[in-house]
Design an enzyme around this catalytic site. Sequence first.
Site, mmCIF file in Angstrom:
data_model
loop_
_atom_site.group_PDB
_atom_site.id
_atom_site.type_symbol
_atom_site.label_atom_id
_atom_site.label_comp_id
_atom_site.label_asym_id
_atom_site.label_seq_id
_atom_site.Cartn_x
_atom_site.Cartn_y
_atom_site.Cartn_z
ATOM 1 N N SER A 82 0.797 -1.231 0.000
ATOM 2 C CA SER A 82 0.000 0.000 0.000
ATOM 3 C C SER A 82 0.827 1.277 0.000
ATOM 4 O O SER A 82 0.286 2.354 -0.258
ATOM 5 C CB SER A 82 -0.937 0.018 1.218
ATOM 6 O OG SER A 82 -1.984 -0.900 1.044
ATOM 7 N N LYS A 85 0.570 3.444 -3.015
ATOM 8 C CA LYS A 85 -0.550 4.363 -3.214
ATOM 9 C C LYS A 85 -0.095 5.819 -3.189
ATOM 10 O O LYS A 85 -0.583 6.648 -3.967
ATOM 11 C CB LYS A 85 -1.609 4.152 -2.125
ATOM 12 C CG LYS A 85 -2.274 2.790 -2.132
ATOM 13 C CD LYS A 85 -3.158 2.616 -0.902
ATOM 14 C CE LYS A 85 -3.823 1.259 -0.861
ATOM 15 N NZ LYS A 85 -4.582 1.034 0.385
ATOM 16 N N TYR A 260 -4.132 4.810 7.800
ATOM 17 C CA TYR A 260 -5.470 4.247 7.912
ATOM 18 C C TYR A 260 -6.233 4.834 9.102
ATOM 19 O O TYR A 260 -6.137 6.032 9.379
ATOM 20 C CB TYR A 260 -5.408 2.719 7.975
ATOM 21 C CG TYR A 260 -4.725 2.115 6.773
ATOM 22 C CD1 TYR A 260 -5.155 2.413 5.488
ATOM 23 C CD2 TYR A 260 -3.638 1.262 6.910
ATOM 24 C CE1 TYR A 260 -4.532 1.877 4.375
ATOM 25 C CE2 TYR A 260 -3.019 0.705 5.800
ATOM 26 C CZ TYR A 260 -3.473 1.020 4.538
ATOM 27 O OH TYR A 260 -2.860 0.477 3.455
ATOM 28 N N VAL A 278 1.330 -3.645 4.284
ATOM 29 C CA VAL A 278 1.161 -4.867 5.075
ATOM 30 C C VAL A 278 2.346 -5.824 4.979
ATOM 31 O O VAL A 278 2.381 -6.824 5.701
ATOM 32 C CB VAL A 278 -0.136 -5.613 4.697
ATOM 33 C CG1 VAL A 278 -1.347 -4.801 5.056
ATOM 34 C CG2 VAL A 278 -0.132 -6.003 3.228
#
Length: 337
Positions: A82, A85, A260, A278
């Site tokens: 991620s 991103k 997050y 992750v």
Amino acid sequence: MEIDADDISQRVSTGMLPDWDDVESMMRGAYSRYADRNTGAVADYIPSLAASDPSQFGIAVSQIDGPCHSIGDADVAFSIQSISKAFVYALVCDAFGHRVVGERIGVNNTGLPFNSVIAIELNNGHPMNPMVNAGALATTALIPGATPAEQWERIRNGLSAFAGRNLELDGQVYRSEMLTNQRNMAIARLLQSYARIDLDPLDVVDVYTRQCSLNVTALDLAVMGSTLADGGVNPVTGLRVVSESVSRDTLAILASTGMYERSGEWLFEIGLPAKSGVSGGIVAIAPGKGAIGTFSPLLDGAGNSVRGQHATAFLSRALGLNIFASENRSTHHQEPT
């Protein structure tokens, strides 16, 4: 909220990192303090990540003027996941501009898990921000290219420019993720139904999965973050990757949504724009100074590296990186009565 201030010159105020020996000393301190911390668990919902070595731990610090520091497993390759991103978002912003991407993707935290489907429905199909999976898929769909292959090559070349070296796909991770990608496929189809994705949603998921499967190291992350810290110029190659305004926009997004549902807590405790993945990576950026890259596969419940969070918090305080920290400089200071 629409603010019309584009015609006003932006002044930049930044500090400096401590000298080389101090950075080296503090990095060694962070490593020795947290290397034996064994709380957390490796990601097991992607089969290839379930086999990660939980003992691995690396830290790297990149300064905007070039010097890089590293310790531990900072040269061990792992899939970017991620964290990609943030840098794909920067590439899309560079191609389409601040307002277009802001309206199409959004900039607000969902307050829900990164792969939430409910968040899309609650917001009438709006992805909300590019750091959750819905927003990331919509962002990847905007990458210029006549075919998915062209889009993928543009992403690979763009992230390689951020890292200052050619990044390669981890085919095993890619294949493993594609076997367990049903949720992202569902999210992409839902976004298509709301006209947030104009392309074949399965092609978008394939390109997105490839970008997440690029191999990087903690040192790569530090250099990539330092590129954003220096207004889009890579500290190793000296080449401009994105503009100053795109770097600013990307860091603003990371500050509010990069970790997050723990983003608020992260900003309160550590005070740096950051992004996690992750596989165990974290990149944290100190504008005008440099960036920290960490790698450790043991994750907390939100999917953030446990050792990486602790090491980054230590270095943020020790090196004076917190963007909200200040000290009184006024000559008229009076103690309260």
